[in-house]
Scaffold this motif. Sequence first.
Motif, PDB file in Angstrom:
ATOM      1  N   UNK A  50      14.754  -5.022  -3.676  1.00 40.05           N
ATOM      2  CA  UNK A  50      14.774  -4.229  -2.444  1.00 40.05           C
ATOM      3  C   UNK A  50      15.070  -5.162  -1.274  1.00 40.05           C
ATOM      4  N   UNK A  86      11.901   0.022  -8.802  1.00 35.98           N
ATOM      5  CA  UNK A  86      11.896   0.567  -7.446  1.00 35.98           C
ATOM      6  C   UNK A  86      12.066   2.069  -7.358  1.00 35.98           C
ATOM      7  N   UNK A 124       7.090  -2.874  -0.440  1.00 34.03           N
ATOM      8  CA  UNK A 124       7.764  -1.778   0.275  1.00 34.03           C
ATOM      9  C   UNK A 124       7.533  -0.426  -0.401  1.00 34.03           C
ATOM     10  N   UNK A 125       7.158  -0.455  -1.655  1.00 32.19           N
ATOM     11  CA  UNK A 125       6.941   0.795  -2.393  1.00 32.19           C
ATOM     12  C   UNK A 125       5.473   1.106  -2.659  1.00 32.19           C
ATOM     13  N   UNK A 167       3.402   2.728  -1.063  1.00 29.85           N
ATOM     14  CA  UNK A 167       3.090   4.143  -0.835  1.00 29.85           C
ATOM     15  C   UNK A 167       4.263   5.044  -1.224  1.00 29.85           C
ATOM     16  N   UNK A 168       5.056   4.594  -2.179  1.00 34.79           N
ATOM     17  CA  UNK A 168       6.074   5.436  -2.809  1.00 34.79           C
ATOM     18  C   UNK A 168       5.317   6.162  -3.923  1.00 34.79           C
ATOM     19  N   UNK A 187       0.278  -5.307  -2.444  1.00 34.30           N
ATOM     20  CA  UNK A 187      -0.172  -4.677  -1.211  1.00 34.30           C
ATOM     21  C   UNK A 187       1.019  -4.459  -0.279  1.00 34.30           C
ATOM     22  N   UNK A 188       1.048  -3.336   0.394  1.00 33.05           N
ATOM     23  CA  UNK A 188       2.126  -3.042   1.342  1.00 33.05           C
ATOM     24  C   UNK A 188       2.136  -3.996   2.518  1.00 33.05           C
ATOM     25  N   UNK A 189       3.269  -4.074   3.178  1.00 32.22           N
ATOM     26  CA  UNK A 189       3.497  -5.000   4.294  1.00 32.22           C
ATOM     27  C   UNK A 189       2.404  -4.927   5.346  1.00 32.22           C
ATOM     28  N   UNK A 190       1.918  -3.716   5.590  1.00 29.85           N
ATOM     29  CA  UNK A 190       0.842  -3.585   6.573  1.00 29.85           C
ATOM     30  C   UNK A 190      -0.146  -2.540   6.106  1.00 29.85           C
TER      31      UNK A 190
END
Lengths: 295, 295, 295, 295
Positions: free
Chosen positions: B87, B121, B141-142, B144-145, B163-166
């Motif tokens: 990604x 992805x 980036x995924x 919360x996909x 863990x997500x970016x934020x």
Amino acid sequence: TLQHLFKQIFKASLELQEDDHRKALLVSRKKHPEDTIVDINGTKLGGGEQHLIAGPCSVESYEQVDAVAKELKAQGLTLMRGGAYKPRTSPYDFQGLGEEGLKILKAISEKYGLSVISEIVTPGDIEKAVEYLDVIQIGARNMQNFELLKAAGSVNKPVLLKRGLSATIEEFINAAEYIHSKGNGNIILCERGIRTYEKATRNTLDISAVPILKQETHLPVFVDVTHSTGRRDLLLPTAKAALAVGADGVMTEVHPDPAVALSDSAQQMDFPQFSEFMNQLELSGLYKSKKTATK
Amino acid sequence: TLQHLFKQIFKASLELQEDDHRKALLVSRKKHPEDTIVDINGTKLGGGEQHLIAGPCSVESYEQVDAVAKELKAQGLTLMRGGAYKPRTSPYDFQGLGEEGLKILKAISEKYGLSVISEIVTPGDIEKAVEYLDVIQIGARNMQNFELLKAAGSVNKPVLLKRGLSATIEEFINAAEYIHSKGNGNIILCERGIRTYEKATRNTLDISAVPILKQETHLPVFVDVTHSTGRRDLLLPTAKAALAVGADGVMTEVHPDPAVALSDSAQQMDFPQFSEFMNQLELSGLYKSKKTATK
Amino acid sequence: TLQHLFKQIFKASLELQEDDHRKALLVSRKKHPEDTIVDINGTKLGGGEQHLIAGPCSVESYEQVDAVAKELKAQGLTLMRGGAYKPRTSPYDFQGLGEEGLKILKAISEKYGLSVISEIVTPGDIEKAVEYLDVIQIGARNMQNFELLKAAGSVNKPVLLKRGLSATIEEFINAAEYIHSKGNGNIILCERGIRTYEKATRNTLDISAVPILKQETHLPVFVDVTHSTGRRDLLLPTAKAALAVGADGVMTEVHPDPAVALSDSAQQMDFPQFSEFMNQLELSGLYKSKKTATK
Amino acid sequence: TLQHLFKQIFKASLELQEDDHRKALLVSRKKHPEDTIVDINGTKLGGGEQHLIAGPCSVESYEQVDAVAKELKAQGLTLMRGGAYKPRTSPYDFQGLGEEGLKILKAISEKYGLSVISEIVTPGDIEKAVEYLDVIQIGARNMQNFELLKAAGSVNKPVLLKRGLSATIEEFINAAEYIHSKGNGNIILCERGIRTYEKATRNTLDISAVPILKQETHLPVFVDVTHSTGRRDLLLPTAKAALAVGADGVMTEVHPDPAVALSDSAQQMDFPQFSEFMNQLELSGLYKSKKTATK
């Protein structure tokens, strides 16, 4: 290709300039490659051995500080912290005992042979502080109080400088330079967590800041695990992380009875907790107890 | 007053519900107090012993992966990572070799007896991934996909969830719950740095997240030191911090020639650097080499 | 001095390169100086006139959407939003009615002559969405779900792309480029607040992003005041700010009875509140009512 | 269970206290529902009419300030800003002219009949400032320099208090309370952007803070568009947003020749740019020119 060569030259030149700038800083390792060792009555910070600083958030009474000092002594510590001037969000919160607090610290330090560290919040109090304290602390909220930094740089007393609530590492280093530029090179840097979106901890401990500060400067670097996390249950693991990552020491808060503390009651350890904290650190192999050294 | 009493009952009920909610989560330690051990072809994650996962950022060719695998094997590792689907911020950057990359990973894994981990992805690729991979990675980036999480939860294959970016820790735990709720409890959590104002590092490694995740969930917790810091010079100290703080393992990137890597060239180690990294970790006492075990 | 000249040349060259990169982007204003006008059944977004998009957070029932549509129509709106697939932090929260929700939206849109906008969360649903919707929304959590972006870029249907929770403006623009690169240039950008340390609002509305996006791209830019603030009492002032700063429109949530809403109950307006919101916007001179136009 | 009941009573009491606490704050609208109007030599801030404050970042010379003052006067402004004491990241950057700068401001203010605003950075300078200035500014880096706040609260002179680099709105309000608690209620709050991950702007203008501060306190609220954005091209749109969202005024920087400015050269407007800025604000209908009023 030509474009990439061009780019490489740019980048390199840019970096060269930044390098020059950093070289010019008195606190920079480029200027002064050897580690600065801050000697506090015989305890050497930055000299390879790792140390602990502990004590109550606020100085509340002679008896309270006396009890803490006795406990620290028993655990082999030589450095005690305690707040006399407390910068608080609200003007109606406990603001510290002021000079009375400094006097208590001084008396106890003499009684137990401990060195004491306390925060000073305004330039006018720096001279007074010199009489009572072994180390002047400048807190996170005052990291860019430049008049205070200059005043602390003008006296002959070690300074523990905490990173600002949302200061960049570059700003932190420049704040230390304000002190050094006035003649005082006995500076200890202290990472204490930065402000982020995450609310599971009071602040976010920026553990990577430690090796960066060790590379960029020649100053001792501490980690305040209490303010970084704001959680008693995280003090031990983060202290281990700090020692493992290469910090010169760890700062934490201890109180005879945290539940009735006048500030930060949720994050201070009581004596049994502190004793267990010390035992676990030692058992982990990351911290060498100084207990025997004090016998 | 009446209004306030009302309010208090409301709030209390809310809190009770939250408590219940956490208790209800399948990934919660309250629901399941024992550590989950994820067994990947005999390598046990979460069982007390700490492990390393390493490999190139992107799968670029059979030869590249082969060289890395040989090096990992020599260092006693059993788990190799490598990106087949990448990604990337820009649609014009290298997007990975796709299924071709998965095939290379599969071939190499069989040749060397290594287990392989790669990011998927999109939900449509999950079934395909099951054939080729030992662990499915879901990237930051995924996180919360949710459709991807559900798809990964519906297959019988361990999942490494970054863990997500934020992402908050709470959101991270709930993302893991999406996977578990579909039947797949073999989940490894991976802290990889969060987005903050500080730009000295690519992200800010949230080291405190590790003990919190260990307390709140029963899942193994890893730290990706490469993406947390984005700096080769910080890999070793942060890996030490991760092991000291209680992580079940560390993930990092290794490439035969980082300078020509198709992605993340500034942060991957070459083989001599990786060898030194392994030696230093072992010397620190924080990591027990598995080299002898593979002889 | 020489050094400064040197520096200037570097900087300029660096900027030139970045400029070139941006020029290459299909969504960039440098590539395409004229404003893109997205025509949704006659309502022109990006053409100078400012528009409102409103509707319930989630589609809950035919009756609920019918009531909202009637109210929007009365207020002169032509664009209705409503969530059929709801990405929720917890797998146990209401996940939306799914395709059933899309059918309700389609039926209502035909009854009232409104255009409908709804979020699609996985590539596999894009084709289905084309039948039911006038605009496909890609939500904040999926801004870097690149497979979804590519799928949305492959159909002939306008896309409203929300900024990620903590996406930079550059990442946001590149996400739009993923869509455009597949052939679909009918993209509406939507600022919806970013994640910061401040907790007085759900997110922090980055109002400056609007003029930056208008400068850098040729696409229409909306502001979602509901998700930016998460507070009903801030919808009106922030909507005014959005219109004043140059946004092409504002998105907000309206529900017949927010107290019983299945999601986001604290931030949706009921009909009297929405009517007052519209009146105040019109009175401020910042919004030109389209009521007469619909008679 | 009993434990939960206990907890609920605790929490409720806590909340009651917080409510009481806010009610007790002197700056709170709950304590004092009417707007405070700060009268600066006849210019009324907070009284419904919106005003501009402009001037150079730093006072550099008599001639420079004279030129700016003439331009402001021509544009109908009555309030001029200019820095005499400059808090700078590096000790080697220009630190301002100090008292010499205050004298220049005083002389010019008398020549043109303008009121002047300048930042004071240490308690010891407050008394001196009273002689020279019409408004004392306390800058972002000193928002929690509590001794400075108390000193400013002890004199009879309006204070413009800027929000800290990463202060929460609650901390900002409490900082104002420090001033008010010492007797000085003539306080102007100034939002100036907060520190976030986004680097397209110098800081992120938190536009929602304005209506929140207007609700929570009775004080005038300004927006500093120069420091919020750090970009000349964003001054006009963000000034419009500030006026639309309900700010009592806007602060911005003007310099005769920004390219040679000793600080902040990239973000100050020159005179033609400022004139165009004023014209555009007036044309937008969001700002009522005071030019005629000064004839």
